[in-house]
Design a protein around this motif. Structure first.
Motif, mmCIF file in Angstrom:
data_model
loop_
_atom_site.group_PDB
_atom_site.id
_atom_site.type_symbol
_atom_site.label_atom_id
_atom_site.label_comp_id
_atom_site.label_asym_id
_atom_site.label_seq_id
_atom_site.Cartn_x
_atom_site.Cartn_y
_atom_site.Cartn_z
ATOM 1 N N PRO A 92 3.099 34.100 3.059
ATOM 2 C CA PRO A 92 3.348 32.645 3.015
ATOM 3 C C PRO A 92 2.825 31.905 4.240
ATOM 4 N N PHE A 93 2.908 32.531 5.406
ATOM 5 C CA PHE A 93 2.416 31.877 6.619
ATOM 6 C C PHE A 93 0.897 31.795 6.625
ATOM 7 N N LEU A 94 0.241 32.845 6.119
ATOM 8 C CA LEU A 94 -1.218 32.798 6.013
ATOM 9 C C LEU A 94 -1.658 31.723 5.028
ATOM 10 N N SER A 95 -0.921 31.568 3.932
ATOM 11 C CA SER A 95 -1.248 30.515 2.967
ATOM 12 C C SER A 95 -1.172 29.145 3.619
ATOM 13 N N MET A 96 -0.138 28.938 4.446
ATOM 14 C CA MET A 96 -0.008 27.667 5.156
ATOM 15 C C MET A 96 -1.171 27.446 6.112
ATOM 16 N N LEU A 97 -1.567 28.508 6.820
ATOM 17 C CA LEU A 97 -2.669 28.385 7.779
ATOM 18 C C LEU A 97 -3.984 28.088 7.072
ATOM 19 N N PHE A 98 -4.244 28.766 5.946
ATOM 20 C CA PHE A 98 -5.485 28.528 5.218
ATOM 21 C C PHE A 98 -5.515 27.130 4.595
ATOM 22 N N ALA A 99 -4.340 26.575 4.301
ATOM 23 C CA ALA A 99 -4.288 25.231 3.720
ATOM 24 C C ALA A 99 -4.730 24.162 4.716
ATOM 25 N N LEU A 100 -4.672 24.487 6.004
ATOM 26 C CA LEU A 100 -5.102 23.516 7.018
ATOM 27 C C LEU A 100 -6.599 23.193 6.901
ATOM 28 N N PRO A 101 -7.488 24.184 7.022
ATOM 29 C CA PRO A 101 -8.922 23.846 6.934
ATOM 30 C C PRO A 101 -9.397 23.577 5.508
ATOM 31 N N LEU A 102 -8.806 24.239 4.524
ATOM 32 C CA LEU A 102 -9.305 24.106 3.153
ATOM 33 C C LEU A 102 -8.846 22.808 2.489
#
Length: 316
Positions: A265-275
């Motif tokens: 879930p934390f990686l999903s949040m991080l990837f949502a930043l640039p994408l």
């Protein structure tokens, strides 16, 4: 020398598990890219669902033919169809519908329940008995997600759980049930072949449906980023990611490598930043950490009271 080889195999398995989780974590922002939002729609959720299944189905067919994989036995079709219903149809469709109305960050908090709900599904479907503490963790984790969704609905001027939250919860249940059914045939067919047969089984429906639902870009232009998101969920989320994940479980040890799933879930949040340009907020991070804590504690309490065979579990 053999000890060193074994150690390197364990290390490689661990990092393959990390790679698999990272690839799956991109599924949420990639799906949001493909579908767009209610205010800026791109590809239809139903098209994304059947299209990703058809893409993975064609790749799977090529893999099964190249490896000369035998047909599953008749007794394997039931569990495979159960896995198809949950992982190829239910989860992708409900997720795509929900992500039209909520951010990937919001969805990451709700879907953080997935490992815990998978354990619940295993206990119910396989008749496994779990400790009381495990069930208390399941209730606590679910309550945290409900409170999070309720507060977000209240901030938006609504009341109670929004329709998108029900869709996300349905997606979690669907994926969990699919994982349990898929795990039943994994020891016999092999992990990679399970996901391949699941996708191939849908081809008679998914491929014609994809062609029929193909968007008319002359009437409604679709951004290149939406097509990239669509390609990702079809080639990686639905197919290639499973190869890294299952191989990581095999080489690195399921018990050790599966703990990496808590990062998803934390990686999903991080990837949502640039994408997607989404922002991280303290509330989402806090609730995600709390849900992951209940998952971690629940995992440690999920050993059944009576000895049963251990099944592998996978994210999506």
């Amino acid at each position: 020398m053999s000890a060193m080889t074994s150690e390197r195999r364990l290390l490689l398995g661990f990092w393959l598990g990390v790679l698999g989780v990272a690839l799956f974590a991109i599924t949420l922002p990639a799906t949001r890219l493909a579908t767009g939002s209610a205010q800026d729609p791109q590809l239809a959720p139903l098209f994304v669902t059947v299209g990703r299944a058809a893409t993975a189905g064609l790749l799977s067919l090529a893999f099964l033919l190249a490896t000369r994989s035998p047909w599953p036995a008749r007794r394997h079709w039931g569990p495979l169809l159960g896995a198809v219903a949950g992982n190829v149809i239910g989860y992708p469709l409900l997720l795509a519908l929900a992500l039209r109305h909520v951010t990937a960050t919001h969805a990451a908090v709700v879907t953080a329940l997935l490992p815990l709900v998978t354990a619940v599904a295993a206990a119910l479907i396989l008749g496994q008995r779990a400790r009381l503490g495990f069930w208390l963790c399941a209730v606590a984790g679910s309550a945290l997600v409900v409170v999070f969704a309720w507060l977000r609905a209240d901030q938006a001027g609504g009341f109670g759980l929004a329709a998108a939250d029900w869709l996300l919860l349905g997606a979690v249940v669907a994926a969990s049930v699919g994982y349990v059914y898929g795990a039943q045939v994994t020891p016999v067919l092999g992990a990679e072949r399970v996901i391949c047969w699941m996708c191939v089984l849908t081809l008679p429906v998914s491929l014609p449906a994809t062609l029929y639902l193909w968007p008319d870009t002359a009437l409604q232009p679709v951004r290149a980023s939406a097509w990239l998101g669509f390609a990702y969920v079809g080639c990686v989320s639905m197919w290639a990611g499973f190869f890294a994940w299952f191989r990581g479980l095999d080489w690195g040890g399921a018990l050790r490598v599966s703990q990496v799933q808590l990062l998803q879930p934390f990686l999903s949040m991080l990837f949502a930043l640039p994408l997607l340009g989404e922002r991280l907020d303290a509330g989402s991070i806090g609730f995600a950490m709390a849900v992951v804590a209940t998952v971690l504690i629940g995992r440690r309490l999920s050993r059944p009271a009576a000895p049963v065979s251990i099944q592998q579990e996978s994210p999506s």
